[in-house]
Enzyme design. Structure first.
Site, mmCIF file in Angstrom:
data_model
loop_
_atom_site.group_PDB
_atom_site.id
_atom_site.type_symbol
_atom_site.label_atom_id
_atom_site.label_comp_id
_atom_site.label_asym_id
_atom_site.label_seq_id
_atom_site.Cartn_x
_atom_site.Cartn_y
_atom_site.Cartn_z
ATOM 1 N N TYR A 151 0.845 -1.191 0.000
ATOM 2 C CA TYR A 151 0.000 0.000 0.000
ATOM 3 C C TYR A 151 0.876 1.234 0.000
ATOM 4 C CZ TYR A 151 0.995 0.709 4.982
ATOM 5 O OH TYR A 151 1.614 0.927 6.173
ATOM 6 N N CYS A 152 0.222 2.411 -0.248
ATOM 7 C CA CYS A 152 0.975 3.658 -0.163
ATOM 8 C C CYS A 152 0.061 4.753 0.355
ATOM 9 C CB CYS A 152 1.645 4.018 -1.488
ATOM 10 S SG CYS A 152 0.561 4.033 -2.925
ATOM 11 N N ARG A 153 -0.022 5.873 -0.379
ATOM 12 C CA ARG A 153 -0.695 7.038 0.199
ATOM 13 C C ARG A 153 -2.180 7.090 -0.071
ATOM 14 N NH1 ARG A 153 4.066 10.759 -2.155
ATOM 15 N NH2 ARG A 153 5.531 10.539 -0.435
#
Lengths: 220, 220
Positions: free
Chosen positions: B178-180
């Site tokens: 995942y990221c932002r």
DNA sequence: GATATATTCAAGCAATCAATTGAATATTGA
DNA sequence: TCAATATTCAATTGATTGCTTGAATATATC
């Protein structure tokens, strides 16, 4: 920074800007009740037809409303129930974060909601009460909005026709009144009047658009 | 039309207008990761310090961010998790209603998400997988954002440090990166790279801010 | 076809906004 | 107290927005 991403954020910003004018929010609030032609919208929002038309086109460019031609009229409507949620969320955030907004909300309801008034009814409470048939429900909006859709079983009860339906109202059951949404004053006025007349009546804390946007059943 | 109500809508419109600029949305997106001083924000958003400062003040006036002084720095942060929800909803609506936004989103991910890529993982699926201990979780954001808060058990795995942690990654278990947030490309890049290396890896369809805003546990 | 009605377009003015620049303020540490 | 650093303020420029007015367009009805 990625150019595509910048473009995307600019597009989102454009949608936000479309919400960035009081008149357009008012138009959206009106459209949340039912779709309508330009003149009707201009009328209820007190804008010139040309001005309303321009604001509506901005909303359309932002993808927030749709327009379809019907005869010589152009009927505008919200593209998506989520637009109602968006404005609602905007209101929530503004209300809790901005001292000024809070002050305005409280002023808007200060007279009606004075000491005597009971707690408003939450969506879940209302839903449960309706399911058990314990609640008499009043739709306090104007008749045309009522006809365009209302909560199941609701009686249309705008303030100026209240006298004519008093005999339909129970004195031994709870009555709940709703209108256009949390910032709408119509149900407050009806609650106040009925309270004076000795009915057991409370306000639904949201309104028709929020109910519909939540996917709950409505009746045409 | 009621004057108080007009004032209220104008106030809401002011909040919406504060969201109406790409640079400010970018600042919000950055702030959704963690609070930070002006210079850091100016840096990651590629704005001059003065410009970033002015945008931040607009966001502050709108009640969307807070500022507190810490030594000689002023630390900005979001006032409320709901701001993340608001921008997310804005994105959802834009994405489904605006052909242009859709085009931009698809261009943003067109290379990474080409045919081979697996379906992204939903929040609920991820939550369930983590609970059963079936998933290895990668946080693909830069280290400082990871340190400011991440999903429970996530390993920090920015693209440029990927080689150093390869031996910690299982080949027989599912990996989720995942990221932002949904518009962030970092996790896409990591997924692509790991897929090439033969790992079983998928992307979380949302990101850290949405997870946190949903009230799910985070780890500092 | 001609006319009436509903909506949109176009031009113009005042007001607001974004970005840049250089100066001003507030805090820390010498 | 003085210098260094982080942030904000002030003034300017060019661009955009909102509203009004009057003309233009599209559809329905005669």
């Amino acid at each position: 920074m990625n150019q595509s991403k910048k473009d995307l954020l600019d597009t989102l910003a454009g949608v936000a800007r479309a919400l960035g004018h009081g008149n357009r929010l008012e138009l959206i609030e009106r459209l949340a009740q039912s779709e309508a032609p330009v003149e009707a919208l201009a009328d209820t929002t007190d804008l010139s037809v040309a001005n309303a038309s321009q604001h509506l086109q901005q909303l359309r460019r932002a993808g927030l409303v749709t327009a379809r031609r019907q005869g010589r009229q152009v009927i505008y409507g919200l593209t998506d129930e989520r637009v109602v949620q968006l404005v609602g969320l905007l209101g929530d955030i503004a209300e809790t974060n901005l001292a000024e907004a809070e002050r305005l909300v409280s002023r808007l309801f200060s007279e009606e909601d004075a000491d005597g008034a009971l707690e408003p009814v939450s969506r879940e409470t209302l839903r449960a009460g309706l399911e058990r048939g314990e609640v008499t429900l009043l739709d306090t909006r104007p008749e045309d909005e009522y006809r365009a859709g209302h909560l199941p079983g609701a009686i249309n009860a705008p303030l100026d026709q209240l006298d004519q339906i008093l005999d339909q109202l129970p004195r031994d059951r709870e009555i709940v009144a709703y209108c256009r949404g949390p910032y709408c004053a119509l149900s407050h006025e009806v609650v106040q009047r009925l309270t004076e007349l000795g009915f057991r009546v409370r306000r639904f804390e949201e309104g028709f658009p929020e109910w519909k946007a939540a996917g709950l059943p409505v009746q045409a």
